[in-house]
Design an enzyme around this catalytic site. Structure first.
Site, short mmCIF file in Angstrom:
data_model
loop_
_atom_site.label_atom_id
_atom_site.label_comp_id
_atom_site.label_asym_id
_atom_site.label_seq_id
_atom_site.Cartn_x
_atom_site.Cartn_y
_atom_site.Cartn_z
N TYR A 1 26.60 4.03 63.58
CA TYR A 1 28.21 3.72 63.68
C TYR A 1 28.78 4.55 62.96
O TYR A 1 30.27 4.78 63.27
CB TYR A 1 28.48 2.07 63.59
N GLU B 1 24.60 -7.17 67.67
CA GLU B 1 23.16 -6.52 67.70
C GLU B 1 21.86 -6.98 66.84
O GLU B 1 20.75 -6.93 67.24
CB GLU B 1 23.25 -4.85 67.84
#
Ligand SMILES: Cc1cc2nc3c(=O)[nH]c(=O)nc-3n(C[C@H](O)[C@H](O)[C@H](O)COP(=O)(O)OP(=O)(O)OC[C@H]3O[C@@H](n4cnc5c(N)ncnc54)[C@H](O)[C@@H]3O)c2cc1C
Ligand code: HEM
Length: 404
Positions: free
Chosen positions: A98, A140
């Site tokens: 990310y 997640e």
């Protein structure tokens, strides 16, 4: 929550970002892959070529910014987040990635919008990105824990192909067991696994998702794969062709644990399964599941296919109908006049599905799976008949979702 100062800046710049959303994400991918070519192994090369993935990413970032500044409805946003998190988890996306995506996405915004991106504008969009990223990372992480994937663990596990079944000219089922002889994780009909394959003699990895098409709790997993043929300028599908041509019994495939937010069987009450073509895979899993768990359930199966010969796994329907006495089957075949299935009481109609003729048991949970235009058409008719949106679940076999 977005800070008040950033909210004002995001509201003011949202139209410009919206207008250039796809240019920004396309630019972002070019930058990111140049700096991190290893990421090409997790992204779908075909989606990059057709622009589907840039469109899905752009749409979700803009939708989130709208949501943070007071637009959109929470329920649809909840579904979007859940869908992305499940897809990411099946790909083994990590929190570290990310940071890479964030850096290149924000740099791409600067490149495309130029001087309009002041330090204040950059900071506001950085905040949007990280709010979204943190939501997804947290979801997640939960999914990894639930799936038994430890910290820094890989989602990939080797599975041995124990059987390949040629279902039709273009469809093959693969039956798989864990290569280490360990237990099979459980799953819900509607869930899928990611399959990672090495192409070009091992120089390039590609990952695709396939719905688990067999019965949860069985001694093996099953996926049923349609070969994507070349048409016009569009090349043949990379992974489906590889699976059809190169994979045989005894081979090993790398699979993720099962993920996916869609439950094809719903909780209880009548069930309407509407599928077209290879979209039958979640429905087949649902039927096999109910045939051992809820044999009295009222189920309507509506399936559309090009012809009886193209209808994969239709030979399983007579046994399923025997195990599920309250199952009604309606088949539509485009190319052939109505053709009966041996031993099955089914209504078979020639031509395309006529959504107005789909039976709708009162209070039914509905699951759709097929080409997106087909699902829009069926869903529109169901909504017209007064079904509420939250009773209609669906699987899209590509990036994106159905919109209102
Ligand atoms: C949740 C989920 C569940 C799924 N379940 C199933 C299932 O049960 N069974 C099943 O068969 N499939 C399923 N799919 C679809 C599957 O994941 C793959 O998308 C499918 O097998 C095609 O992959 P491929 O690698 O063969 O094709 P790709 O190589 O990904 O190509 C896809 C399309 O893009 C086009 N394309 C590629 N490159 C270019 C280019 N350069 N220019 C123009 N066009 C291009 C190709 O011609 C093709 O039409 C599912 C997908 C999802 C998301
Ligand atoms: C806030 C950040 C992110 C957003 C908003 C986002 C959004 C999305 C969306 C909307 C999809 C399509 C989901 C679907 O409908 O199937 C997707 C898929 C995907 N994402 Fe992300 N994503 C983010 C971060 C990341 C990161 C960090 C990575 C890893 C480098 C990543 C890799 C992927 C891949 C590989 C796919 C599937 C690609 C494909 O099928 O072509 N994403 N993402």
């Amino acid at each position: 929550m977005l800070s008040q100062s950033s909210a004002a800046v995001v509201t003011a710049t949202l139209p410009a970002v919206q207008a250039h959303g796809e240019t920004i994400t396309s630019r972002f991918y070019q930058r990111m892959f140049k700096a991190h070519p290893e990421l090409l192994n997790i992204f779908n090369k075909g989606h990059q070529a057709t622009g589907e993935q840039p469109a899905a990413l752009a749409a979700s970032v803009v939708a989130y910014a709208e949501h943070l500044t007071g637009g959109g409805d929470d329920r649809s946003w909840e579904l979007i987040l859940s869908r992305i998190a499940h897809k990411h988890a099946s790909l083994g996306i990590t929190a570290t990635q990310y940071t890479i995506v964030g850096r290149h996405l924000l740099a791409a915004v600067g490149e495309v919008l130029g001087e309009a991106v002041t330090a204040e504008v950059a900071a506001a969009w950085d905040e949007v990105y990280w709010l979204l990223a943190c939501e997804l990372i947290a979801r997640e992480a939960r999914l990894y824990t639930q799936a038994g994937v430890g910290e820094a663990g890989s989602v990939w596990r080797d599975w041995q192909v124990v059987e390949c079944i040629q279902e039709t000219a273009d469809v093959v089922s693969f039956r798989l067991v864990p290569a280490d002889g360990g237990p099979l994780p459980t799953f819900t009909p509607g869930q899928y696994v990611s399959v990672a394959v090495d192409l070009d003699g091992g120089r390039r990895q590609q990952i695709r998702q396939y719905s688990l098409s067999g019965r949860p709790g069985s001694t093996h997993w099953q996926i049923t794969v349609k070969r994507v043929r070349a048409t016009g300028d569009a090349p043949e599908g990379a992974v489906s062709t590889f699976l059809h041509e190169q994979v045989t019994a005894g081979d090993t495939l790398r699979l993720s644990p099962p993920f996916g937010e869609v439950n094809a069987v719903g909780d209880e009450g009548p069930l309407l399964l509407v599928s077209a073509g290879i979209g039958l895979t979640p429905a087949m899993s649902a039927l096999h599941h109910l045939a051992t768990t809820e044999t009295g359930r009222e189920v309507v199966l509506v399936h559309a296919d090009r012809s009886a010969a193209d209808h994969a796994r239709r030979h399983e329907l007579p046994d399923l109908a025997e195990q599920l006495p309250n199952l009604s089957v309606l088949l539509w075949y485009e190319e052939a006049a109505g053709e009966a299935v041996d031993g099955l009481k089914a209504e078979v109609t020639a031509g395309r599905v006529d959504p107005s003729r789909i039976p709708l048991p009162a209070g039914a949970h509905i699951h759709l799976c097929g080409p997106v235009p087909f699902m829009y058409q069926v869903r529109a008719e169901l909504l017209r008949r007064g079904v509420s949106k939250d009773r209609i679940g669906y699987d899209v076999f590509g990036p994106g979702m159905l919109h209102d």
